[in-house]
Design a protein around this motif. Structure first.
Motif, PDB file in Angstrom:
ATOM      1  N   VAL A  70      11.091  29.523   3.408  1.00  0.00           N
ATOM      2  CA  VAL A  70       9.668  29.294   3.630  1.00  0.00           C
ATOM      3  C   VAL A  70       9.251  28.050   2.861  1.00  0.00           C
ATOM      4  CG1 VAL A  70       7.325  30.176   3.282  1.00  0.00           C
ATOM      5  CG2 VAL A  70       9.158  31.742   3.976  1.00  0.00           C
ATOM      6  N   VAL A  71       8.452  27.195   3.519  1.00  0.00           N
ATOM      7  CA  VAL A  71       7.960  25.970   2.892  1.00  0.00           C
ATOM      8  C   VAL A  71       6.445  25.941   2.991  1.00  0.00           C
ATOM      9  CG1 VAL A  71       8.004  23.446   2.889  1.00  0.00           C
ATOM     10  CG2 VAL A  71      10.069  24.730   3.501  1.00  0.00           C
ATOM     11  N   GLY A  72       5.786  25.782   1.861  1.00  0.00           N
ATOM     12  CA  GLY A  72       4.346  25.619   1.842  1.00  0.00           C
ATOM     13  C   GLY A  72       3.987  24.149   1.939  1.00  0.00           C
ATOM     14  N   ALA A  73       3.424  23.764   3.077  1.00  0.00           N
ATOM     15  CA  ALA A  73       2.949  22.393   3.288  1.00  0.00           C
ATOM     16  C   ALA A  73       1.469  22.461   3.638  1.00  0.00           C
ATOM     17  CB  ALA A  73       3.745  21.723   4.406  1.00  0.00           C
ATOM     18  N   ASP A  74       0.758  23.320   2.900  1.00  0.00           N
ATOM     19  CA  ASP A  74      -0.614  23.667   3.255  1.00  0.00           C
ATOM     20  C   ASP A  74      -1.651  23.120   2.280  1.00  0.00           C
ATOM     21  OD1 ASP A  74       0.626  25.404   1.486  1.00  0.00           O
ATOM     22  OD2 ASP A  74      -0.219  27.225   2.319  1.00  0.00           O
ATOM     23  N   GLY A  75      -1.371  21.953   1.714  1.00  0.00           N
ATOM     24  CA  GLY A  75      -2.401  21.164   1.065  1.00  0.00           C
ATOM     25  C   GLY A  75      -2.721  21.517  -0.371  1.00  0.00           C
ATOM     26  N   LEU A  76      -3.730  20.817  -0.873  1.00  0.00           N
ATOM     27  CA  LEU A  76      -4.148  20.940  -2.266  1.00  0.00           C
ATOM     28  C   LEU A  76      -4.420  22.384  -2.659  1.00  0.00           C
ATOM     29  CD1 LEU A  76      -5.194  19.612  -4.943  1.00  0.00           C
ATOM     30  CD2 LEU A  76      -7.423  19.424  -3.812  1.00  0.00           C
ATOM     31  N   HIS A  77      -5.096  23.132  -1.799  1.00  0.00           N
ATOM     32  CA  HIS A  77      -5.447  24.513  -2.095  1.00  0.00           C
ATOM     33  C   HIS A  77      -4.459  25.476  -1.424  1.00  0.00           C
ATOM     34  CE1 HIS A  77      -9.047  22.906  -3.859  1.00  0.00           C
ATOM     35  NE2 HIS A  77      -9.377  22.334  -2.722  1.00  0.00           N
ATOM     36  N   SER A  78      -3.188  25.177  -1.543  1.00  0.00           N
ATOM     37  CA  SER A  78      -2.122  25.895  -0.860  1.00  0.00           C
ATOM     38  C   SER A  78      -2.160  27.406  -1.097  1.00  0.00           C
ATOM     39  CB  SER A  78      -0.770  25.346  -1.326  1.00  0.00           C
ATOM     40  OG  SER A  78       0.296  26.158  -0.889  1.00  0.00           O
ATOM     41  N   HIS A  79      -2.250  28.149  -0.005  1.00  0.00           N
ATOM     42  CA  HIS A  79      -2.174  29.608  -0.092  1.00  0.00           C
ATOM     43  C   HIS A  79      -0.740  30.040  -0.372  1.00  0.00           C
ATOM     44  CE1 HIS A  79      -3.473  33.681   0.381  1.00  0.00           C
ATOM     45  NE2 HIS A  79      -2.741  33.902   1.455  1.00  0.00           N
ATOM     46  N   THR A  80       0.229  29.299   0.159  1.00  0.00           N
ATOM     47  CA  THR A  80       1.634  29.603  -0.112  1.00  0.00           C
ATOM     48  C   THR A  80       1.927  29.482  -1.597  1.00  0.00           C
ATOM     49  OG1 THR A  80       2.168  28.641   2.047  1.00  0.00           O
ATOM     50  CG2 THR A  80       4.004  29.066   0.549  1.00  0.00           C
ATOM     51  N   ARG A  81       1.373  28.457  -2.223  1.00  0.00           N
ATOM     52  CA  ARG A  81       1.563  28.283  -3.675  1.00  0.00           C
ATOM     53  C   ARG A  81       0.947  29.448  -4.443  1.00  0.00           C
ATOM     54  NH1 ARG A  81      -1.145  23.581  -4.596  1.00  0.00           N
ATOM     55  NH2 ARG A  81      -2.980  24.769  -5.185  1.00  0.00           N
ATOM     56  N   ALA A  82      -0.241  29.867  -4.042  1.00  0.00           N
ATOM     57  CA  ALA A  82      -0.900  30.978  -4.729  1.00  0.00           C
ATOM     58  C   ALA A  82      -0.098  32.266  -4.589  1.00  0.00           C
ATOM     59  CB  ALA A  82      -2.307  31.165  -4.175  1.00  0.00           C
ATOM     60  N   LEU A  83       0.447  32.533  -3.391  1.00  0.00           N
ATOM     61  CA  LEU A  83       1.230  33.738  -3.179  1.00  0.00           C
ATOM     62  C   LEU A  83       2.515  33.742  -3.994  1.00  0.00           C
ATOM     63  CD1 LEU A  83       0.946  34.146   0.712  1.00  0.00           C
ATOM     64  CD2 LEU A  83      -0.116  35.619  -1.024  1.00  0.00           C
ATOM     65  N   THR A  84       3.086  32.562  -4.190  1.00  0.00           N
ATOM     66  CA  THR A  84       4.416  32.472  -4.814  1.00  0.00           C
ATOM     67  C   THR A  84       4.361  32.181  -6.307  1.00  0.00           C
ATOM     68  OG1 THR A  84       5.256  31.619  -2.706  1.00  0.00           O
ATOM     69  CG2 THR A  84       6.671  31.354  -4.633  1.00  0.00           C
ATOM     70  N   PHE A  85       3.417  31.342  -6.729  1.00  0.00           N
ATOM     71  CA  PHE A  85       3.398  30.869  -8.106  1.00  0.00           C
ATOM     72  C   PHE A  85       2.197  31.344  -8.914  1.00  0.00           C
ATOM     73  CE2 PHE A  85       5.970  27.868  -5.762  1.00  0.00           C
ATOM     74  CZ  PHE A  85       7.032  27.611  -6.612  1.00  0.00           C
ATOM     75  N   GLY A  86       1.156  31.807  -8.238  1.00  0.00           N
ATOM     76  CA  GLY A  86      -0.006  32.268  -8.968  1.00  0.00           C
ATOM     77  C   GLY A  86      -1.225  31.411  -8.740  1.00  0.00           C
ATOM     78  N   PRO A  87      -2.294  31.657  -9.515  1.00  0.00           N
ATOM     79  CA  PRO A  87      -3.579  30.994  -9.284  1.00  0.00           C
ATOM     80  C   PRO A  87      -3.513  29.478  -9.384  1.00  0.00           C
ATOM     81  CG  PRO A  87      -3.824  32.859 -10.783  1.00  0.00           C
ATOM     82  CD  PRO A  87      -2.354  32.650 -10.594  1.00  0.00           C
ATOM     83  N   GLU A  88      -4.377  28.848  -8.608  1.00  0.00           N
ATOM     84  CA  GLU A  88      -4.437  27.388  -8.531  1.00  0.00           C
ATOM     85  C   GLU A  88      -4.738  26.736  -9.875  1.00  0.00           C
ATOM     86  OE1 GLU A  88      -7.856  24.813  -6.600  1.00  0.00           O
ATOM     87  OE2 GLU A  88      -6.436  25.468  -5.048  1.00  0.00           O
TER      88      GLU A  88
END
Length: 376
Positions: free
Chosen positions: A152-170
């Motif tokens: 899975v690759v998160g390419a969903d921008g500055l406010h990435s939902h993929t990043r939040a799901l995987t790494f935690g809060p922005e």
């Protein structure tokens, strides 16, 4: 054939899909919007990113879609011209450069058309959960049925939902740059002919330039301010427009007409200017690409180029290590981090103004695309 789910259908996602297909992967892109997004400002493709689009086979089309600016005027808060140039503009730099400025939606369209035959696109949906196991990553969707992918690759921008799901809060990763920006389109009520107008007074200002054969205007309005207290709802455009109107209040020239156009704009966009800085872009089978992992902010002028180059490098490393995603992710970071550091520094060099041309020239080509083909 290994499957890869990509979140985001702007620039980084489709570029990655192209190169993943080239290396024998099966890409799927999920995008919250119902179709490829329209609107947006003029963006730049510079330096080594031009080599990437040439290798994709869309270089000729990209250059044909470039803007045709003749120059710009700089105005004070009352609308008096204090400077003009026929050699460069704030949005694109030197006009005689081989770098290409074009509208964001034009590049998005090129990438979509280049990939739609070989990529599964899922519009109008988004990821709600990611669960990794020995066999892959199960993705749950807001509307569609759950599916399992190899990567899975998160390419969903500055406010990435993929990043939040995987790494935690922005807030663990975002670094605000003290500026907020609004972008929208309007009819060419100024009659501009391939000429940009930039007005600034104190901590606020805006830039206006024509598009679509001078039939439209693209307007970028900004103001300096710390992060908004309590944050704000990114979907609350009425409040965002009120913030911009308050910041521009008191400016002269065509400001009232600009604000009137803003209130009726169908494609209004607003956000704080910020960078994403992370110690690692990957966790398990999930990794981040472009603004989701290393946003340089529009103030750098390099976000598009970082997305294109990052997609190329990530796909190449996965192609070299199809059964070793951890190795591919690590090699991608090793190759990309020095390049990203130089490009993020562009936004920090001269707050409130453009970086030196020498800085941009050094940063835009500071990576070897062919390094991955040689033994490490």
């Amino acid at each position: 054939m290994k499957t890869v789910l990509i979140s985001g259908a702007s620039i980084a996602g489709p570029a990655l899909a192209h190169w993943l297909h080239h290396h024998g992967f099966a890409p799927t892109i999920v995008e919250r919007a119902p179709a490829p997004r329209a609107g947006g400002q003029a963006i730049d493709v510079r330096g080594v990113a031009l080599d990437v689009v040439d290798r994709m086979g869309i270089g000729t089309q990209l250059r044909a879609a470039r803007t045709r600016m003749r120059g710009m005027s700089m105005l004070d808060g009352a609308g008096n011209e204090v400077h003009r140039s026929t050699e460069s503009t704030f949005s694109s730099g030197q006009l005689d450069s081989e770098d290409v400025e074009l509208l964001r939606e034009d590049l998005t369209h090129l990438l979509y058309e280049r990939t739609r035959a070989d990529t599964e696109y899922i519009f109008g949906d988004s990821i709600t959960a990611l669960t990794e196991s020995a066999g892959g990553v199960r993705a749950d969707f807001e509307r569609g049925a759950s599916r399992t992918f190899d990567l899975v690759v998160g390419a969903d921008g500055l406010h990435s939902h993929t990043r939040a799901l995987t790494f935690g809060p922005e807030d663990r990763f975002i670094h605000h740059l003290g500026t907020h920006l609004a972008i929208f389109s309007a009819e060419n009520f100024l009659g501009l002919d391939n000429w940009q107008m930039w007005l600034r007074e104190g901590s606020a200002g805006y830039g206006i330039y024509p598009a679509r054969d001078n039939t439209e205007l693209r307007i970028t309005a900004g103001f300096e301010a710390p992060p908004l207290a309590g944050g704000y709802d990114y979907r609350d455009t009425d409040r965002q427009k009120a913030l911009v109107a308050d910041a521009l209040d008191g400016l002269g020239w065509e400001t009232p007409r600009l604000l009137k156009a803003m209130h009726s704009a169908p494609d209004f966009y607003f956000d704080s200017m910020a960078q994403i800085r992370m110690d690692s872009w990957s966790r398990g089978r999930v990794t981040l690409l472009g603004d989701a992992g290393y946003c340089a902010s529009p103030l750098s002028g390099q976000g598009t180029s970082l997305a294109l180059v990052g997609a190329y490098v990530l796909a190449e490393e996965l192609g070299r290590n199809p059964d070793g995603h951890a190795i591919a992710y690590a090699r991608t970071e090793h190759r990309m981090r020095p390049f990203i550091a130089l490009n993020q520094a562009i936004a920090l060099e001269n707050p409130g103004g453009p970086a030196a041309q020498e800085t941009v020239d050094r940063a835009k080509s500071a990576i070897d695309l062919d390094a991955g083909r040689r033994p490490a």
